[in-house]
Motif scaffolding. Sequence first.
Motif, mmCIF file in Angstrom:
data_model
loop_
_atom_site.group_PDB
_atom_site.id
_atom_site.type_symbol
_atom_site.label_atom_id
_atom_site.label_comp_id
_atom_site.label_asym_id
_atom_site.label_seq_id
_atom_site.Cartn_x
_atom_site.Cartn_y
_atom_site.Cartn_z
ATOM 1 N N THR A 26 19.644 14.430 -75.543
ATOM 2 C CA THR A 26 19.103 15.591 -74.834
ATOM 3 C C THR A 26 17.997 16.200 -75.685
ATOM 4 O O THR A 26 18.183 16.432 -76.876
ATOM 5 C CB THR A 26 20.198 16.642 -74.589
ATOM 6 N N GLY A 28 15.187 19.315 -76.536
ATOM 7 C CA GLY A 28 15.264 20.763 -76.572
ATOM 8 C C GLY A 28 14.808 21.438 -75.286
ATOM 9 O O GLY A 28 15.277 22.519 -74.939
ATOM 10 N N ASP A 29 13.926 20.807 -74.540
ATOM 11 C CA ASP A 29 13.392 21.407 -73.317
ATOM 12 C C ASP A 29 14.181 21.016 -72.074
ATOM 13 O O ASP A 29 13.745 21.251 -70.958
ATOM 14 C CB ASP A 29 11.929 21.025 -73.145
#
Length: 72
Positions: A26, A28-29
């Motif tokens: 995943t 950060g955005d």
Amino acid sequence: MAFVELTDTSGETVLVNPIAVAYLRTAGDGGTDLYFAGRAEPLRLTGAPSDIVRTLENAAPTPPDPTLSLLA
């Protein structure tokens, strides 16, 4: 195995061969970082990891050409 069309964060379409994917994380955005064997930097994709995984898992191998089977 067939290539899969995915979209990176710049909006460009990229073709990915699922067999070359080492792992994904995943970002950060909210997107997904896709790591390939032998490449240091990830490919950042739009979409959740679960969506990317589903797309890669659904990639079906290209069926063999029946004409070539007859020649073999």
